[in-house]
Scaffold this motif. Structure first.
Motif, PDB file in Angstrom:
ATOM      1  N   ASP A  22       0.953  -1.277   0.083  1.00 56.97           N
ATOM      2  CA  ASP A  22       0.077   0.249   0.025  1.00 56.97           C
ATOM      3  C   ASP A  22       0.859   1.158   0.038  1.00 56.97           C
ATOM      4  O   ASP A  22       1.615   1.420   1.060  1.00 56.97           O
ATOM      5  N   ALA A  23       0.748   2.176  -0.894  1.00 52.57           N
ATOM      6  CA  ALA A  23       1.672   3.122  -1.156  1.00 52.57           C
ATOM      7  C   ALA A  23       1.512   4.227  -0.009  1.00 52.57           C
ATOM      8  O   ALA A  23       2.474   4.955   0.037  1.00 52.57           O
ATOM      9  N   ARG A  24       0.521   4.044   0.759  1.00 53.48           N
ATOM     10  CA  ARG A  24       0.383   4.738   1.820  1.00 53.48           C
ATOM     11  C   ARG A  24       1.109   4.799   3.094  1.00 53.48           C
ATOM     12  O   ARG A  24       1.479   5.600   4.070  1.00 53.48           O
ATOM     13  N   ILE A  25       1.537   3.206   3.022  1.00 51.80           N
ATOM     14  CA  ILE A  25       2.734   2.855   4.153  1.00 51.80           C
ATOM     15  C   ILE A  25       3.493   1.640   3.604  1.00 51.80           C
ATOM     16  O   ILE A  25       3.333   0.461   3.744  1.00 51.80           O
ATOM     17  N   PRO A  26       4.351   2.323   2.601  1.00 55.88           N
ATOM     18  CA  PRO A  26       5.081   1.286   1.769  1.00 55.88           C
ATOM     19  C   PRO A  26       6.084   0.117   2.483  1.00 55.88           C
ATOM     20  O   PRO A  26       6.174  -1.133   2.103  1.00 55.88           O
ATOM     21  N   LEU A  27       6.602   0.834   3.731  1.00 59.94           N
ATOM     22  CA  LEU A  27       7.342  -0.511   4.566  1.00 59.94           C
ATOM     23  C   LEU A  27       6.590  -1.211   5.269  1.00 59.94           C
ATOM     24  O   LEU A  27       6.525  -2.423   5.487  1.00 59.94           O
ATOM     25  N   SER A  28       5.372  -0.552   6.154  1.00 57.12           N
ATOM     26  CA  SER A  28       4.762  -1.191   7.104  1.00 57.12           C
ATOM     27  C   SER A  28       3.981  -2.272   6.461  1.00 57.12           C
ATOM     28  O   SER A  28       3.503  -3.313   6.963  1.00 57.12           O
ATOM     29  N   LEU A  67      -4.111   7.201  -3.623  1.00 56.56           N
ATOM     30  CA  LEU A  67      -4.474   7.753  -2.465  1.00 56.56           C
ATOM     31  C   LEU A  67      -3.325   8.071  -1.535  1.00 56.56           C
ATOM     32  O   LEU A  67      -3.472   8.839  -0.506  1.00 56.56           O
ATOM     33  N   ALA A  68      -2.244   7.986  -2.236  1.00 56.61           N
ATOM     34  CA  ALA A  68      -1.013   8.405  -1.460  1.00 56.61           C
ATOM     35  C   ALA A  68      -0.315   9.725  -1.914  1.00 56.61           C
ATOM     36  O   ALA A  68      -0.795  10.011  -3.019  1.00 56.61           O
ATOM     37  N   ASP A  69       0.391  10.325  -1.401  1.00 53.24           N
ATOM     38  CA  ASP A  69       1.043  11.637  -1.477  1.00 53.24           C
ATOM     39  C   ASP A  69       1.964  11.403  -2.705  1.00 53.24           C
ATOM     40  O   ASP A  69       2.834  10.814  -2.850  1.00 53.24           O
ATOM     41  N   PRO A  70       1.876  12.211  -3.807  1.00 51.68           N
ATOM     42  CA  PRO A  70       2.632  12.067  -4.939  1.00 51.68           C
ATOM     43  C   PRO A  70       3.903  12.189  -4.876  1.00 51.68           C
ATOM     44  O   PRO A  70       4.789  11.601  -5.418  1.00 51.68           O
ATOM     45  N   ILE A  71       4.422  13.260  -3.919  1.00 54.89           N
ATOM     46  CA  ILE A  71       5.738  13.420  -3.859  1.00 54.89           C
ATOM     47  C   ILE A  71       6.475  12.302  -3.133  1.00 54.89           C
ATOM     48  O   ILE A  71       7.533  11.747  -3.405  1.00 54.89           O
ATOM     49  N   ASN A  92       5.343   9.443  -3.096  1.00 54.16           N
ATOM     50  CA  ASN A  92       5.421   8.198  -4.045  1.00 54.16           C
ATOM     51  C   ASN A  92       6.754   8.219  -4.867  1.00 54.16           C
ATOM     52  O   ASN A  92       7.298   7.037  -5.048  1.00 54.16           O
ATOM     53  N   LYS A  93       7.189   9.494  -5.168  1.00 59.92           N
ATOM     54  CA  LYS A  93       8.516   9.539  -6.055  1.00 59.92           C
ATOM     55  C   LYS A  93       9.569   9.008  -5.259  1.00 59.92           C
ATOM     56  O   LYS A  93      10.472   8.519  -5.391  1.00 59.92           O
ATOM     57  N   GLN A  94       9.491   9.447  -4.057  1.00 53.55           N
ATOM     58  CA  GLN A  94      10.542   9.265  -2.831  1.00 53.55           C
ATOM     59  C   GLN A  94      10.558   7.672  -2.469  1.00 53.55           C
ATOM     60  O   GLN A  94      11.575   7.035  -2.684  1.00 53.55           O
ATOM     61  N   TRP A  95       9.592   7.041  -2.434  1.00 53.13           N
ATOM     62  CA  TRP A  95       9.522   5.917  -2.183  1.00 53.13           C
ATOM     63  C   TRP A  95       9.890   4.801  -3.452  1.00 53.13           C
ATOM     64  O   TRP A  95      10.727   3.759  -3.070  1.00 53.13           O
ATOM     65  N   MET A  96       9.502   5.311  -4.818  1.00 53.90           N
ATOM     66  CA  MET A  96      10.094   4.540  -5.850  1.00 53.90           C
ATOM     67  C   MET A  96      11.463   4.696  -5.899  1.00 53.90           C
ATOM     68  O   MET A  96      12.239   3.933  -6.243  1.00 53.90           O
ATOM     69  N   GLN A  97      12.154   5.755  -5.573  1.00 52.69           N
ATOM     70  CA  GLN A  97      13.514   5.957  -5.635  1.00 52.69           C
ATOM     71  C   GLN A  97      14.322   5.154  -4.610  1.00 52.69           C
ATOM     72  O   GLN A  97      15.280   4.504  -4.709  1.00 52.69           O
ATOM     73  N   TYR A  98      13.680   4.913  -3.291  1.00 53.34           N
ATOM     74  CA  TYR A  98      13.853   4.126  -2.324  1.00 53.34           C
ATOM     75  C   TYR A  98      14.089   2.536  -2.705  1.00 53.34           C
ATOM     76  O   TYR A  98      15.175   2.086  -2.693  1.00 53.34           O
TER      77      TYR A  98
END
Ligand code: G4P
Length: 288
Positions: free
Chosen positions: A32-38, A62-66, A68-74
């Motif tokens: 779930d992009a709103r809590i990508p690690l948990s 449903l997740a914050d677009p900014i 989303n980019k950070q997590w994609m990078q991660y």
């Protein structure tokens, strides 16, 4: 409130997945992009350790677009093949095909060298409950979806779906893990509805949610419910402050019980629903 839920059917599901993992080339992990690690299950991590892996950041709408980019990078930095998707609208879903070919390039090449051509990639779709596995599969498969029940080693009841000549999917039930070492992880899973709501106390869940949302997106809460709070968002609210805000939400939304007493239970359900459906705006409640 103790955030914990691990019903017996999940133990069974894990066993089924362990039995099938040898048939699998690729693990498609839906988070779930709103809590990508948990929303990543450490048991699934173990199970799929030696397999190619794709991580789908689902519900990206449903997740914050900014974020989303950070997590994609991660995930990119972790060496994972990751993609933002919205399985409900289908946005990003088609691109999964290309990613599958990329993630399984070595296997496809190995097969080709051995003279094996056209053996489809077999992928297991995994994830915790409610992250959107079924929605993703339906969106990905479209009308071409067909069950292929009689695989060697696959007993009845498993769901193999032949997507096309290059790809077969094994659908699996949503599973959690026996114990959350970090209760905040359990709390976030409860926010997104991945734990059984019936064992939750809505008022307590709502107060925890208020504290998290106020920390990351204070204006969203203030605006939607016309809250008067002036607390510093850099500090997490205390439990008492959060309870005060829940009461304000009840008043703002005219949730009253007998004698005009604010009905905190109803306000809690309303807030949780507003968050889950995106009515409070696009939010990510976890930072890398
Ligand atoms: P699961 O198999 O992993 O348990 O999840 P499932 O597909 O059943 O999806 C759970 C809920 O999440 C469904 O909503 C589904 O519509 C929604 N969902 C799945 N993917 C996305 C997405 O990318 N974006 C958004 N916004 N929602 C998504 P529901 O409330 O149970 O059903 P419905 O009201 O949508 O019919």
């Amino acid at each position: 409130m103790n955030y914990q839920w691990y019903p017996g059917h999940m133990t069974k599901a894990v066993r089924m997945m362990q039995e099938n993992i040898k048939l699998i080339d690729l693990v498609v992990e839906v988070v779930d992009a709103r809590i990508p690690l948990s929303s990543r299950n450490p048991d699934i991590d173990d199970l799929g350790r030696n397999k190619s892996r794709i991580v789908l950041l689902n519900k990206s709408d449903l997740a914050d677009p900014i974020q989303n980019k950070q997590w994609m990078q991660y995930f990119g930095e972790q060496g994972a093949y990751a993609l933002e998707v919205n399985s409900k609208s289908g946005a990003g879903v088609k691109a999964v095909n290309g990613l599958v070919q990329e993630a399984c390039r070595e296997k496809i090449e190995r097969d080709r060298k051995r003279g094996i051509v056209n053996r489809p990639v077999r992928a297991m779709v995994v994830g915790i409950p409610n992250v959107g596995k079924s929605t993703f599969i339906n969106s990905f498969a479209g009308k071409a979806c067909a069950k292929t029940g009689n695989k060697p080693g696959v007993t009845k009841g498993k769901q193999w779906i032949r997507l096309n000549k290059n790809l077969e999917l094994l659908d699996t039930p949503g599973i959690l893990w026996p114990k959350f070492e970090d209760q905040d992880v359990g709390m976030r899973l409860a926010f997104i509805g991945s734990m059984n709501d019936e064992i939750m106390i809505p008022e307590e869940l709502a107060c925890d949610l208020i504290r998290e949302i106020y920390f990351y997106y204070p204006e969203a809460l203030k605006q939607r419910y016309a809250l008067s709070v002036e607390a510093d968002p850099a500090q997490k609210l205390t439990a008492e402050q959060a309870a005060g805000l829940l009461e304000e939400i009840a008043v703002n939304r005219k949730c009253f019980g007998k004698g005009e007493i604010p009905d905190l239970g109803r306000a809690a359900t309303l807030l949780i629903d507003d968050f889950r459906s995106g009515r409070l705006g696009r939010m990510t409640l976890e930072r890398r």
